[in-house]
Design a protein around this motif. Sequence first.
Motif, PDB file in Angstrom:
ATOM      1  N   CYS A 157       0.768  -1.102  -0.015  1.00  0.00           N
ATOM      2  CA  CYS A 157      -0.175  -0.097   0.084  1.00  0.00           C
ATOM      3  C   CYS A 157       0.823   1.260  -0.088  1.00  0.00           C
ATOM      4  O   CYS A 157       1.834   1.180   0.817  1.00  0.00           O
ATOM      5  N   THR A 158       0.469   2.273  -0.778  1.00  0.00           N
ATOM      6  CA  THR A 158       1.294   3.417  -0.940  1.00  0.00           C
ATOM      7  C   THR A 158       0.783   4.504  -0.415  1.00  0.00           C
ATOM      8  O   THR A 158       1.193   5.645  -0.199  1.00  0.00           O
ATOM      9  N   LYS A 159      -0.266   4.442   0.488  1.00  0.00           N
ATOM     10  CA  LYS A 159      -0.923   5.527   1.420  1.00  0.00           C
ATOM     11  C   LYS A 159      -1.603   6.486   0.303  1.00  0.00           C
ATOM     12  O   LYS A 159      -1.518   7.724   0.777  1.00  0.00           O
ATOM     13  N   CYS A 160      -1.789   6.284  -0.832  1.00  0.00           N
ATOM     14  CA  CYS A 160      -2.401   7.364  -1.705  1.00  0.00           C
ATOM     15  C   CYS A 160      -3.795   7.761  -1.135  1.00  0.00           C
ATOM     16  O   CYS A 160      -4.086   9.052  -1.470  1.00  0.00           O
ATOM     17  N   ARG A 161      -4.410   7.037  -0.513  1.00  0.00           N
ATOM     18  CA  ARG A 161      -5.851   7.125  -0.010  1.00  0.00           C
ATOM     19  C   ARG A 161      -6.979   7.377  -0.982  1.00  0.00           C
ATOM     20  O   ARG A 161      -8.001   7.783  -0.917  1.00  0.00           O
ATOM     21  N   TYR A 162      -6.786   6.913  -2.297  1.00  0.00           N
ATOM     22  CA  TYR A 162      -7.862   6.722  -3.220  1.00  0.00           C
ATOM     23  C   TYR A 162      -8.931   5.956  -2.666  1.00  0.00           C
ATOM     24  O   TYR A 162     -10.299   6.195  -3.067  1.00  0.00           O
ATOM     25  N   CYS A 163      -8.523   4.894  -1.856  1.00  0.00           N
ATOM     26  CA  CYS A 163      -9.708   4.068  -1.448  1.00  0.00           C
ATOM     27  C   CYS A 163     -10.795   4.391  -0.656  1.00  0.00           C
ATOM     28  O   CYS A 163     -11.770   3.872  -0.315  1.00  0.00           O
ATOM     29  N   ILE A 193      -8.229  -5.372  -1.246  1.00  0.00           N
ATOM     30  CA  ILE A 193      -8.424  -4.582   0.118  1.00  0.00           C
ATOM     31  C   ILE A 193      -9.347  -5.477   0.805  1.00  0.00           C
ATOM     32  O   ILE A 193      -8.880  -5.610   2.313  1.00  0.00           O
ATOM     33  N   HIS A 200     -10.791   1.736  -6.970  1.00  0.00           N
ATOM     34  CA  HIS A 200      -9.686   2.617  -6.879  1.00  0.00           C
ATOM     35  C   HIS A 200      -8.258   2.324  -6.720  1.00  0.00           C
ATOM     36  O   HIS A 200      -7.443   3.372  -6.732  1.00  0.00           O
ATOM     37  N   CYS A 201      -8.173   1.230  -6.143  1.00  0.00           N
ATOM     38  CA  CYS A 201      -6.746   1.014  -5.706  1.00  0.00           C
ATOM     39  C   CYS A 201      -5.858   0.895  -6.899  1.00  0.00           C
ATOM     40  O   CYS A 201      -5.526  -0.148  -7.619  1.00  0.00           O
ATOM     41  N   PRO A 202      -4.817   1.877  -7.146  1.00  0.00           N
ATOM     42  CA  PRO A 202      -3.944   1.694  -8.100  1.00  0.00           C
ATOM     43  C   PRO A 202      -2.936   0.644  -7.826  1.00  0.00           C
ATOM     44  O   PRO A 202      -2.456   0.046  -8.874  1.00  0.00           O
ATOM     45  N   GLN A 203      -2.756   0.027  -6.786  1.00  0.00           N
ATOM     46  CA  GLN A 203      -1.802  -1.030  -6.471  1.00  0.00           C
ATOM     47  C   GLN A 203      -2.558  -2.655  -6.817  1.00  0.00           C
ATOM     48  O   GLN A 203      -1.942  -3.383  -6.612  1.00  0.00           O
ATOM     49  N   ILE A 244      -8.302   2.536   5.958  1.00  0.00           N
ATOM     50  CA  ILE A 244      -7.479   1.542   5.104  1.00  0.00           C
ATOM     51  C   ILE A 244      -6.185   1.526   5.236  1.00  0.00           C
ATOM     52  O   ILE A 244      -5.378   0.707   5.697  1.00  0.00           O
ATOM     53  N   PRO A 245      -5.591   2.597   4.814  1.00  0.00           N
ATOM     54  CA  PRO A 245      -3.890   2.874   4.649  1.00  0.00           C
ATOM     55  C   PRO A 245      -3.400   2.506   6.043  1.00  0.00           C
ATOM     56  O   PRO A 245      -2.233   1.899   6.455  1.00  0.00           O
ATOM     57  N   PHE A 258      -3.417  -1.049   7.156  1.00  0.00           N
ATOM     58  CA  PHE A 258      -2.311  -1.709   6.240  1.00  0.00           C
ATOM     59  C   PHE A 258      -0.891  -1.164   6.950  1.00  0.00           C
ATOM     60  O   PHE A 258      -0.067  -2.207   6.871  1.00  0.00           O
ATOM     61  N   LEU A 306      -4.707  -3.932  -5.081  1.00  0.00           N
ATOM     62  CA  LEU A 306      -4.753  -4.826  -3.804  1.00  0.00           C
ATOM     63  C   LEU A 306      -6.240  -5.244  -3.442  1.00  0.00           C
ATOM     64  O   LEU A 306      -7.097  -4.552  -3.700  1.00  0.00           O
TER      65      LEU A 306
HETATM   66  S1  SF4 Z   1      -5.890   3.098  -2.803  1.00  0.00           S
HETATM   67 FE1  SF4 Z   1      -4.422   0.980  -2.415  1.00  0.00          FE
HETATM   68  S2  SF4 Z   1      -2.481   1.971  -2.358  1.00  0.00           S
HETATM   69 FE2  SF4 Z   1      -4.026   3.668  -1.893  1.00  0.00          FE
HETATM   70  S3  SF4 Z   1      -4.148   3.840   0.167  1.00  0.00           S
HETATM   71 FE3  SF4 Z   1      -5.738   2.593  -0.656  1.00  0.00          FE
HETATM   72  S4  SF4 Z   1      -5.369   0.306  -0.352  1.00  0.00           S
HETATM   73 FE4  SF4 Z   1      -3.445   1.738  -0.067  1.00  0.00          FE
END
Ligand code: SF4
Length: 370
Positions: A288-294, A356, A349-352, A304-305, A308, A354
Amino acid sequence: MKKLGFGFMRLPILKEGDFTSIDMAQVCEMTDIFMSNGFCYFDTAYPYHGEKSEEAIREALVKRYPRDSFLLADKMPTIRVTGPQDYPVLFETQLQRCGVDYFDYYLFHNIWKKSYADTEKFGGFDFIAQKMKEGRIKHFGFSFHDEPELLDKVLTAHPEVEFVQLQLNYLDWKSPSVRSEECYNVARRHGKEIIVMEPNKGGSLIALPKEAEKLIKDYAPDSSPASWAMRFCASLEGVKLVLSGMSNISQLKDNISFMSDPVPLNAEEKKIIEGVRDIIEKNSAIGCTKCRYCTEDCPMDIPIPEYFSAFNTYRLTHNMGNAGMYYRRYANGRALASQCLKCGKCEAHCPQHLEIRRLLGECAELFESK
Ligand code: SF4
Ligand code: SF4
């Protein structure tokens, strides 16, 4: 232009858990250090810091420096666009929040399958062309986390795109889910310049497992893990600059120390990072990159971030004391991981890419069953 960009997405905050409580005194000082060392590229976006990042740029940079002394990048929040009528409203709001009348670099934020289809349907590319004609956008691109096949399709359909912002780092380079190297190759094949985001994968390549850090320190005791991650990206051909979401003055100074004139990794160093990558993958922390899109669409407002991050602390340290304490602190007054409704909105929305829901289940099992 020097190859380091200042991303206003992980700024220092005054109150834990409140991402809008930006420590402006520190951000102003960081901006001054950055500028006085000859760097000038700043990156923000509509949703960063609970929609306060653009205002932070205005206060720390725009109001304090001549407009022609810096380059400002902002992004159309594709997630907020429900029809063509939204483009001018969002764009004007962004100009106003930043306190400028043009952007040097402007991007569609997070082009992926759905947002690309919407952007085509709503005439997003025509809107950008119009703003470029008016001189309110100087350079145009998009940020991208999806598959190389889609990147190829978008760049083929839109040769007017000048650059792409890609997630590149040595951990994702060969990753079968992120496919950084393949995306990089597609962008280069189309002759596009690349702006790198997530060069240290949201901090994962800074706080390395001890065993991995030792590999780096044994070779170069005075260098930081961050410097290796940044140099890996900066030495790739076609990389215009590398963005870093810096959170304090010491991270900033460290970045400046090697990004003024980044030295490419040599063959021995490349071998060492392969070893580092193997160790990280073996520890298999959540990427998780902590982008917070989720978190934007989560009906339960689950942090969520943060959950994680607590999970990763446990996986890397095997210390339940600290990890459990972090989890309880993040969960204070918020929905628990076990209260996830499994609706899946976050995963879209998760660019990784994941899983979730499944990972929150693991967090619940780890932290709530003891
Ligand atoms: S969208 Fe994915 S990568 Fe970004 S904070 Fe949420 S879990 Fe982490
Ligand atoms: S699946 Fe769970 S975490 Fe994701 S949006 Fe739904 S409730 Fe929130």
